[in-house]
Design a protein around this motif. Structure first.
Motif, short mmCIF file in Angstrom:
data_model
loop_
_atom_site.label_atom_id
_atom_site.label_comp_id
_atom_site.label_asym_id
_atom_site.label_seq_id
_atom_site.Cartn_x
_atom_site.Cartn_y
_atom_site.Cartn_z
N THR A 34 13.88 10.13 -9.86
CA THR A 34 14.16 9.00 -9.09
C THR A 34 13.44 7.72 -9.62
O THR A 34 12.68 7.65 -10.70
N ASP A 35 13.81 6.55 -9.11
CA ASP A 35 13.10 5.38 -9.09
C ASP A 35 11.37 5.40 -9.09
O ASP A 35 11.26 5.92 -7.73
N ASP A 36 10.58 4.88 -9.89
CA ASP A 36 9.28 5.08 -9.30
C ASP A 36 9.05 3.54 -8.83
O ASP A 36 8.94 2.37 -9.49
N ILE A 37 8.95 3.76 -7.50
CA ILE A 37 8.98 2.47 -6.85
C ILE A 37 7.69 1.51 -7.03
O ILE A 37 7.52 0.47 -7.15
N LEU A 38 6.56 2.32 -7.15
CA LEU A 38 5.21 1.56 -7.47
C LEU A 38 5.31 1.03 -8.77
O LEU A 38 4.89 -0.08 -9.11
N LEU A 39 5.76 1.74 -9.82
CA LEU A 39 5.85 1.08 -11.29
C LEU A 39 6.88 -0.20 -11.01
O LEU A 39 6.37 -1.34 -11.48
N LEU A 57 0.83 -1.11 -0.01
CA LEU A 57 0.06 -0.03 0.20
C LEU A 57 0.76 0.98 0.04
O LEU A 57 1.46 1.66 1.15
N MET A 58 0.84 1.92 -1.26
CA MET A 58 2.00 2.78 -1.27
C MET A 58 1.43 4.15 -1.06
O MET A 58 1.21 4.95 -2.19
N ALA A 59 1.36 4.78 0.39
CA ALA A 59 0.68 5.82 0.27
C ALA A 59 1.76 7.03 0.58
O ALA A 59 1.50 8.46 0.64
N ALA A 60 3.03 6.92 0.39
CA ALA A 60 4.21 8.03 0.53
C ALA A 60 4.18 8.71 -0.68
O ALA A 60 3.60 8.44 -1.72
N ALA A 61 4.47 10.18 -0.48
CA ALA A 61 4.61 10.95 -1.55
C ALA A 61 5.99 11.09 -1.77
O ALA A 61 6.74 11.74 -0.97
N GLY A 68 -1.98 2.00 -5.20
CA GLY A 68 -1.12 3.30 -5.22
C GLY A 68 -2.03 4.39 -5.02
O GLY A 68 -3.24 4.30 -4.76
N PHE A 69 -1.42 5.58 -4.86
CA PHE A 69 -2.26 6.94 -4.55
C PHE A 69 -2.00 7.67 -5.79
O PHE A 69 -0.84 7.82 -6.34
N ALA A 70 -3.07 8.60 -5.85
CA ALA A 70 -2.90 9.77 -6.75
C ALA A 70 -3.26 10.93 -6.33
O ALA A 70 -4.44 11.13 -5.70
N ALA A 106 9.10 11.63 -4.19
CA ALA A 106 9.56 12.81 -5.03
C ALA A 106 10.07 12.20 -6.22
O ALA A 106 10.40 11.02 -6.28
N ASP A 107 9.47 12.95 -7.42
CA ASP A 107 9.59 12.18 -8.75
C ASP A 107 11.20 12.65 -9.07
O ASP A 107 11.60 11.89 -10.02
N TYR A 108 11.61 13.80 -8.81
CA TYR A 108 13.06 14.03 -9.12
C TYR A 108 13.81 14.72 -7.79
O TYR A 108 13.47 14.93 -6.84
N1 CTP Z 1 5.42 6.53 -6.14
C1 CTP Z 1 6.50 5.70 -6.22
N2 CTP Z 1 7.85 6.24 -6.30
C2 CTP Z 1 7.95 7.44 -6.95
C3 CTP Z 1 6.95 8.35 -7.11
C4 CTP Z 1 5.65 8.00 -6.64
O1 CTP Z 1 6.29 4.65 -5.52
N3 CTP Z 1 9.30 7.77 -7.38
C5 CTP Z 1 4.10 6.16 -5.88
C6 CTP Z 1 3.45 7.06 -4.69
O2 CTP Z 1 3.66 6.32 -3.25
C7 CTP Z 1 1.88 6.82 -5.07
C8 CTP Z 1 2.10 6.91 -6.66
O3 CTP Z 1 3.18 6.35 -6.85
O4 CTP Z 1 1.26 5.66 -4.71
C9 CTP Z 1 1.94 8.29 -7.03
O5 CTP Z 1 1.93 8.03 -8.50
P1 CTP Z 1 2.84 9.08 -9.44
O6 CTP Z 1 2.49 8.82 -10.91
O7 CTP Z 1 4.02 9.00 -9.14
O8 CTP Z 1 1.98 10.18 -9.12
P2 CTP Z 1 2.35 11.65 -9.04
O9 CTP Z 1 3.94 12.03 -8.71
O10 CTP Z 1 1.58 12.46 -8.23
O11 CTP Z 1 1.98 12.14 -10.47
P3 CTP Z 1 2.51 12.63 -11.93
O12 CTP Z 1 4.24 12.54 -11.69
O13 CTP Z 1 1.89 11.88 -12.92
O14 CTP Z 1 2.24 14.08 -11.97
#
Ligand code: CTP
Length: 422
Positions: A305-310, A272-276, A324-326, A278-280
């Motif tokens: 960063t690595d997309d953990i959920l993906l 359950l990936m509720a964390a926010a 996942g959360f949005a 960082a994408d960068y």
């Molecule tokens: N998440 C993750 N790893 C990341 C970024 C996000 O696991 N590096 C997870 C979050 O925990 C959340 C979900 O992905 O469950 C959010 O999806 P994401 O597509 O990353 O959302 P945003 O960053 O909010 O959306 P976008 O980049 O498309 O604007």
């Protein structure tokens, strides 16, 4: 959760007995019916009248004389109780419980208890707690199905420091909730929850982060634990305390969170990936503090960063539930639906950031639950209620019921060499 529940508390001698007064008050406020048994030594640390007053029931004392309501209170009370908590539990009462010694009212009630869940919360000096005999006695109780509440660590009344502190009333209250308050429909399940905001360092004093407080992730972890799951919370920066009943792993950056998830993914029945996250992050972390210069604009090169959920979606077993959360400011449902597919999740919880009562730091939330089959908008609910709805969806999911028969899920169980460790 404890409304109408019958709680039996047993106190033995410890300076920490005062904490049980607060617990008794919390139980009264929650609508529970509480009875208390005290040993002679417990009465030297706190007067029984405190519990008479706080519970509205006459405290049962360590005398088999005519002051107790029933001559067989040691049998009646455990039979009456939905749960029996011995706290504080001294080395002496732990030993008596382990060996079936019944030489006073409390130890007799322990020996006489046969139908209710039993919890014991040790409280003593660190060296006494670490004594092999005490540990062996606790192990004996565990093997007989008792729940042993781990003591806290820190300053002790005798001046020592270490393990052996009685948890606060709030924590004991949660243990009671866990043992008799909620249906244990998640027992036997292992659940991994991520929560909070990651921090991406720029230099030794600065970082990039976001406004997540960790409330939703903590609510999920707590709800899952109360419903009997083994929960690990991978916590980035949070504005709230981690729940008591879960194992918490502290991380800071997205990279650390990624490592922590990778290590534990195989054993999880649900992620359950509720964390926010960082994408960068800054492409280079300065070793020294970056100094300002007059008149110059500064640009900070960032990398993904690595997309953990993906990553989890690509490697999940079919029987693992992935959520996942949005959180968006526009086109929420379209983006959430894309995420559901792209990340191969079973469920995306879409947060209505701009609605009143939803979003960062609030105790309530307005979310829409998206699965491949349906989209359901929930009304304004507490984050705890939202957490329970999400867990209900896990219970109903194909992943847990039909071995993950989802149209957009790909790959076999062994795709990434990840198999569940027993
Ligand atoms: N998440 C993750 N790893 C990341 C970024 C996000 O696991 N590096 C997870 C979050 O925990 C959340 C979900 O992905 O469950 C959010 O999806 P994401 O597509 O990353 O959302 P945003 O960053 O909010 O959306 P976008 O980049 O498309 O604007």
């Amino acid at each position: 959760m404890l409304k109408g529940k019958r709680i039996l508390l047993g106190l033995s001698g410890s300076i920490s007995a005062y904490k049980i007064a607060h617990l008794a008050s919390l139980l009264k406020q929650a609508g529970a019916d509480t009875r208390v048994i005290m040993t002679k030594n417990a009465c030297r640390f706190i007067d029984p009248i405190v519990f008479d007053t706080l519970t509205g029931n006459r405290t049962v004392l360590d005398d088999f004389d005519r002051t107790n309501e029933s001559p067989v209170s040691h049998l009646d009370l455990p039979k009456w109780a939905d749960v029996f908590l011995v706290a504080p539990a001294s080395a002496d009462i732990i030993a008596k419980a382990a060996y079936g010694i019944a030489d006073d009212m409390l130890s007799s009630a322990i020996v006489g208890a046969f139908s209710c869940p039993l919890l014991i919360s040790p409280a003593m000096n660190v060296h006494m707690f670490e004594n092999a005999a005490v540990q062996e006695n606790l192990e004996k109780l565990r093997s007989r199905g008792w729940t042993v509440v781990a003591p806290g660590c820190g300053y002790q009344a005798c001046g020592d420091s270490g393990n052996g502190r009685l948890p606060e009333g709030e924590e004991l209250f949660e243990w009671l909730e866990r043992s008799c308050g909620a249906e244990k429909d998640l027992s036997g399940r292992t659940i991994l929850v991520t929560a909070g905001a990651t921090r991406e360092p720029i230099d030794p004093v600065r970082f990039i982060t976001n406004r997540s407080t960790g409330k939703m992730g903590c609510a999920l972890a707590r709800a899952a634990a109360l419903r009997g799951a083994e929960v690990t919370l991978i916590a980035a920066d949070m504005r709230v305390e981690a729940p008591n009943l879960v194992r918490t792993v502290r991380v800071s950056s997205a990279a650390e969170m990624f490592e922590a998830v990778k290590c534990r993914m195989a054993e999880a029945d649900a992620l359950l990936m509720a964390a926010a996250v960082a994408d960068y992050r800054p492409a280079v972390v300065a070793r020294e503090k970056i100094k300002k210069r007059d008149g110059e604009a500064v640009t900070l090169p960032l990398e993904r960063t690595d997309d953990i959920l993906l990553w989890c979606g690509e490697r999940r077993r079919k029987t693992q539930f992935l959520c996942g959360f949005a959180m968006e400011t526009e086109h929420l449902l379209e983006h959430a639906a894309e995420k559901l597919k792209k990340k191969r999740a079973d469920l995306i919880v879409a947060n209505h950031l701009r609605r009143e009562g939803a979003g960062f730091g609030t105790d309530t939330n307005i979310v829409t639950l998206l699965t491949a089959e349906r989209t359901e908008e929930l009304p304004l609910l507490s984050k705890q209620e939202v957490a329970d709805r999400i867990l209900d969806r896990a219970l109903l999911s194909d992943a847990w019921n039909q071995g993950g028969d989802r149209s957009h899920a790909q790959g076999e169980e062994s795709d990434a060499g990840i198999s569940k460790q027993k």
